[in-house]
Design an enzyme around this catalytic site. Structure first.
Site, mmCIF file in Angstrom:
data_model
loop_
_atom_site.group_PDB
_atom_site.id
_atom_site.type_symbol
_atom_site.label_atom_id
_atom_site.label_comp_id
_atom_site.label_asym_id
_atom_site.label_seq_id
_atom_site.Cartn_x
_atom_site.Cartn_y
_atom_site.Cartn_z
ATOM 1 C CG ASP A 1 -49.692 38.415 4.057
ATOM 2 O OD1 ASP A 1 -49.591 38.493 2.821
ATOM 3 O OD2 ASP A 1 -49.277 39.309 4.837
ATOM 4 C CB THR B 1 -38.931 40.996 -5.701
ATOM 5 O OG1 THR B 1 -39.748 40.798 -6.867
ATOM 6 C CG2 THR B 1 -38.764 39.673 -4.997
ATOM 7 C CB CYS C 1 -44.689 44.044 -12.965
ATOM 8 S SG CYS C 1 -45.418 42.762 -11.931
ATOM 9 N NE ARG D 1 -47.845 46.707 -3.984
ATOM 10 C CZ ARG D 1 -47.703 45.404 -4.215
ATOM 11 N NH1 ARG D 1 -46.730 44.731 -3.631
ATOM 12 N NH2 ARG D 1 -48.521 44.786 -5.042
#
Length: 439
Positions: free
Chosen positions: A40, A90, A265, A336
């Site tokens: 990472d 993403t 998601c 998030r």
């Protein structure tokens, strides 16, 4: 000897690129069977993992202390691996179009450290075509190697549900795909090492990519339907939860509930599908409508809070509103794309600066992403309104007495409780004459 055989014989390693809520549990699971390098870019995160700390709470500190994953922020370590799994986020941009920069950046890093005979598998959610049309050219350019000759590529959409201790990597059927039959079988065998539920071999990479965005879009649409019903039932003065309870007695009821739909998601993936469809000249009807409904729920809840304050004879601008929860879902520290912030934002327009409490969230993340300062429970008193925005166990376990202790000294009918998640006992609260509203 196949790459799979070399991996199980520990002659070759697996690498995980992106060690967040998805990548880290995958790395830990594989490390129980084979050698794993966990990479990472965030050196602070790597330091936490090396010190046995799990900031995601997905596997816990004990598992991190015991794992054999070689955590690193040195990209050159990727040259030691032959099977690479990409699990970077993403997100979408401000205009709701896909932000592929994380997956492109990961591809650049892998490309310049890629060796012959490798397989690269993407788990990041993308629209159909990204792996082959965008990622492969980046890998080829960075490595100087030829895809299909020197290395292979596949796609296996992540299905990990953050904060869910029941549906884990091991017991969720894994979709796998490869650029050809050979890579498909290699990828399937590798994942079968850790996925006890087995794998589903998709016929192509595009099918696997599409399956991911569609399964989350389906959930988004179903929740949007329930949210639309909730808004209509609110005007009809009908309790939505009671309607759902009655409806769910039928065997084929889908058991969806209204709520805030955020996260990385369900709150994002439909936009990837919509984006690619519009590029091909098709303008989404159902999916886009569902997204608009769900994106508007924060404003709807904020309006409900204002209405309840007025009905309780409160001066709106002077009301002390406490919001319990800032993460995008229950029992998860991930903030998030949390739609709770939409509630905060709309309340701000009425001059209300709500107090935010969340024992699960990282205060640093909340401050960085939303500019809010989290306040501990023991500092809450004299509240006019308590908003249960997230169904953390800490909130579900609260007694009426502990909830009452957060309010000021005034009659119960002037104590406003807004239950976004429907986790409280409506009958008991109304029996004690609290001003109670739920979605």
């Amino acid at each position: 000897m196949s790459l799979y055989e070399k991996i199980i014989n520990k002659e070759e390693k697996i690498s995980l690129i992106g060690l967040g809520y998805v990548g880290m549990p995958i790395a830990v699971a594989f490390a129980k069977k084979v050698d794993v390098i966990g990479f990472d870019l965030n050196s602070d995160k790597i330091a936490q993992y090396k010190n046995g700390i799990d900031p995601t709470n997905e596997v816990g500190d004990k598992a991190i202390k015991q794992t054999t994953v070689e955590f690193t922020s040195d990209e050159k370590r990727l040259q030691e691996a032959k099977f690479h799994i990409v699990a970077v986020p993403t997100p979408v941009k401000a205009d709701k179009t896909p932000d592929l920069s994380p997956v492109e950046g990961a591809s650049i890093i892998i490309g310049r450290n890629l060796t012959k005979g490798s397989i690269v598998v993407y788990e990041s959610t993308v629209y159909p075509g990204v792996t082959e049309d965008i990622c492969i050219p980046i890998l080829e350019k960075g490595s100087g190697l030829k895809c299909g000759v020197d290395f292979k590529v596949g796609y296996s959409p992540e299905r990990i549900n953050p904060g869910d201790n029941v549906h884990r990597l091991e017991n969720i059927t894994k979709i796998v795909s490869g650029m050809d039959k050979e890579s498909l079988e290699e990828i399937a065998k590798v994942y079968e090492l850790v996925v006890e539920a087995g794998v589903h071999r998709a016929s192509s990479i595009k099918v696997a990519e599409a399956a991911k965005v569609v399964e989350n879009s389906q959930r988004d649409i179903n929740i949007a339907f329930m949210n639309e019903l909730a808004m209509v039932f609110d005007k009809m003065n009908i309790d939505t939860q009671e309607v759902i309870e009655a409806m769910n007695t039928k065997w084929n009821a889908l058991k969806f509930y209204p709520g805030l739909v955020g996260g990385h998601c369900i709150g994002v993936d439909p936009y990837y599908f919509i984006y690619e469809a519009e590029k091909l000249g098709y303008h989404s009807q159902i999916i886009l409508s569902g997204r608009k409904i769900n994106d508007g729920m924060g404003e709807f809840v904020a309006d409900a809070i204002i209405k309840q304050l007025i009905l309780a004879n409160k001066i709106v601008k002077q009301a002390k509103v406490v919001i319990l929860g800032i993460t995008f879902k229950e029992n998860c520290p991930d903030t998030r794309n949390s739609k709770v912030y939409d509630i905060i934002k709309y309340l701000n327009e009425y001059g209300i600066k709500p107090i935010i409490v969340d024992p699960q969230a990282d205060p640093t993340d909340a401050k960085r992403e939303y500019g809010v300062d989290l306040v501990p429970f023991d500092m809450i008193n004299d509240a006019d309104c308590i908003v249960f925005a997230v169904a953390h166990n800490e909130f579900k376990d609260m007694t009426i007495e502990s909830i009452d202790g957060l309010f000021g000294e005034f009659p119960n009918e002037e104590k406003v409780i807004v239950d976004v998640k429907g986790i409280l006992d409506k009958n008991e609260l109304e029996k004690q004459e609290y001003s109670y509203w739920r979605l």
